[in-house]
Scaffold this motif. Structure first.
Motif, short mmCIF file in Angstrom:
data_model
loop_
_atom_site.label_atom_id
_atom_site.label_comp_id
_atom_site.label_asym_id
_atom_site.label_seq_id
_atom_site.Cartn_x
_atom_site.Cartn_y
_atom_site.Cartn_z
N THR A 39 0.83 -1.19 0.00
CA THR A 39 0.00 0.00 0.00
C THR A 39 0.88 1.25 0.00
OG1 THR A 39 -0.12 0.00 2.42
CG2 THR A 39 -1.89 -1.14 1.24
N GLY A 40 0.25 2.39 -0.33
CA GLY A 40 0.94 3.67 -0.30
C GLY A 40 1.42 4.10 -1.67
N ASP A 41 1.52 5.41 -1.88
CA ASP A 41 2.04 5.97 -3.13
C ASP A 41 1.25 5.47 -4.33
OD1 ASP A 41 3.69 7.50 -4.76
OD2 ASP A 41 5.18 5.90 -4.98
N GLY A 42 -0.06 5.46 -4.21
CA GLY A 42 -0.92 5.06 -5.31
C GLY A 42 -1.03 3.57 -5.53
N SER A 130 -5.23 0.92 -7.62
CA SER A 130 -3.78 0.73 -7.60
C SER A 130 -3.20 1.05 -8.98
CB SER A 130 -3.44 -0.72 -7.22
OG SER A 130 -2.07 -0.87 -6.95
N ASP A 131 -2.01 1.64 -8.99
CA ASP A 131 -1.33 1.96 -10.25
C ASP A 131 -0.81 0.66 -10.85
OD1 ASP A 131 0.09 2.97 -12.34
OD2 ASP A 131 1.35 4.32 -11.15
N ARG A 134 2.53 -0.14 -12.90
CA ARG A 134 3.84 -0.19 -12.24
C ARG A 134 4.27 -1.63 -11.92
NH1 ARG A 134 3.27 4.25 -7.59
NH2 ARG A 134 5.11 3.15 -6.78
N PHE A 310 -5.23 5.04 -6.06
CA PHE A 310 -4.67 5.63 -7.28
C PHE A 310 -5.55 6.76 -7.79
CE2 PHE A 310 -3.78 4.94 -12.00
CZ PHE A 310 -2.58 5.62 -11.97
#
Length: 330
Positions: A39-42, A130-131, A134, A310
């Motif tokens: 989790t985190g940063d998108g 979620s991105d 990536r 995201f």
């Protein structure tokens, strides 16, 4: 904001068969579950690993496809030979192939003579929260999920492969349930357990014990469901395929619309080695897998929490009062 609660804690009892001690897939002896959450940063994604005892010697198994709009690595050999020879891993769509590669590395480290492996990795699309481009799942994430797998009650809701999923208009995730079979004297069959774990990420109108519960629309990318069915009943791969199909049928009991873009799959396996179960005695296992799948899907919703991810998108948790209000007086 409500606290996550399993659906039975809300007074909802699905079906009539008794649950196992944990009401989870890990009630099947020898079945372990491990999870890694990112989790985190998108990002809202992860890995869920189902690790049955004896996988290295091949376990009887089958796969059922409700709608094949998805990526499920290893299905052709599974279907051809009727066995699994690795743990079963779940993740987000575009991480599927990195997870499969990491699983192969984990397997090769344990068998220096191996030259052919058939990793089983399934997915649902968590790109709404979620991105996904990536592809953030690393080998370390996969190996952690495998190495920490245990027989405890698996975490549910926004964890592992369910961290970024939604279902039926609400935040969803991982859910699990089980049923215990104790045939009465004179009734065919043998004692055993049926456990189910789901990664819920599909559309439709939430239905609880036959009562519809409308939800706000979520324009999520992809709507799919992965279902893993475990048992210790002495079934062959053909019979396990029949169980797997009933798991997909059970999605309809909670309101799935089986959308054309939904990849709906069920994998069923047994830890028993010698098949000795008569087809005429499958009524109880069919009922067990249907009830456990329905309850696991509901747990995936009631154990989830509101998640913002995201691009600031939010999926709201199912308010528990919607269930209790809908069932009041019944």
């Amino acid at each position: 904001m409500h606290s996550p609660r399993r659906v039975r804690e809300l007074g909802v009892v699905v079906g009539t068969l008794p649950t196992g001690p944990l009401n989870a897939i890990t009630d099947v002896p020898g079945v372990l579950v491990g999870q890694t959450t990112i989790t985190g940063d998108g990002l809202n994604t992860g890995v869920t690993a189902i690790v049955p005892d004896g996988w290295a010697d091949a376990l009887p198994a089958a796969v059922a496809v409700g709608n094949g709009y998805g990526k499920l690595v290893g299905t052709t050999q599974l279907d051809e030979l009727g066995v699994i020879e690795t743990p079963i891993l779940l993740t987000g769509t575009l991480s599927t192939f990195r997870v499969a590669d990491a699983l192969i590395t984990w397997l090769l480290d344990r068998d220096p003579r191996a030259t052919s492996l058939n990793p089983i990795v399934g997915e649902t699309n968590d790109g709404y929260l979620s991105d996904i481009r990536r592809r953030p799942v690393t080998s370390a994430d996969v190996h952690t999920a495998l190495d920490t797998a245990s027989s405890a009650l698996p975490a549910e809701g926004c964890v592992g492969a369910g961290t970024g999923t939604t279902a039926l208009g609400f935040k969803a995730g991982i859910g699990t349930a089980s049923r215990s079979l104790r045939p009465a004297p004179g009734v065919g069959g043998v004692p055993g357990a049926v456990g189910v774990l789901v990664q819920a990420n599909f559309s439709g109108l939430l239905t609880v014990l036959g009562r519809p519960i409308p939800a706000p629309r979520i324009d999520a990318d992809g709507n799919s469901c992965m279902i893993v069915v475990a048992t210790d009943l002495p079934l062959d791969s053909r019979q396990l395929g029949r169980l797997a199909r009933r798991a997909i049928f059970a999605m309809g009991r909670v309101g799935s619309d089986y959308a054309p873009g939904s990849g709906d799959y069920a994998i069923a396996f047994t830890t028993a080695r010698a098949a000795s179960y008569a087809d005429r005695d499958l009524r109880a296992p069919f009922q067990a897998v249907t009830e456990a799948t329905e309850e696991a899907l509901l747990n995936s919703l009631t154990m989830a929490t509101t998640t913002t991810g995201f691009r600031g998108r939010t999926a709201r948790a199912l308010p528990h009062h919607l269930i209790t209000d809908a069932l009041a007086g019944h």
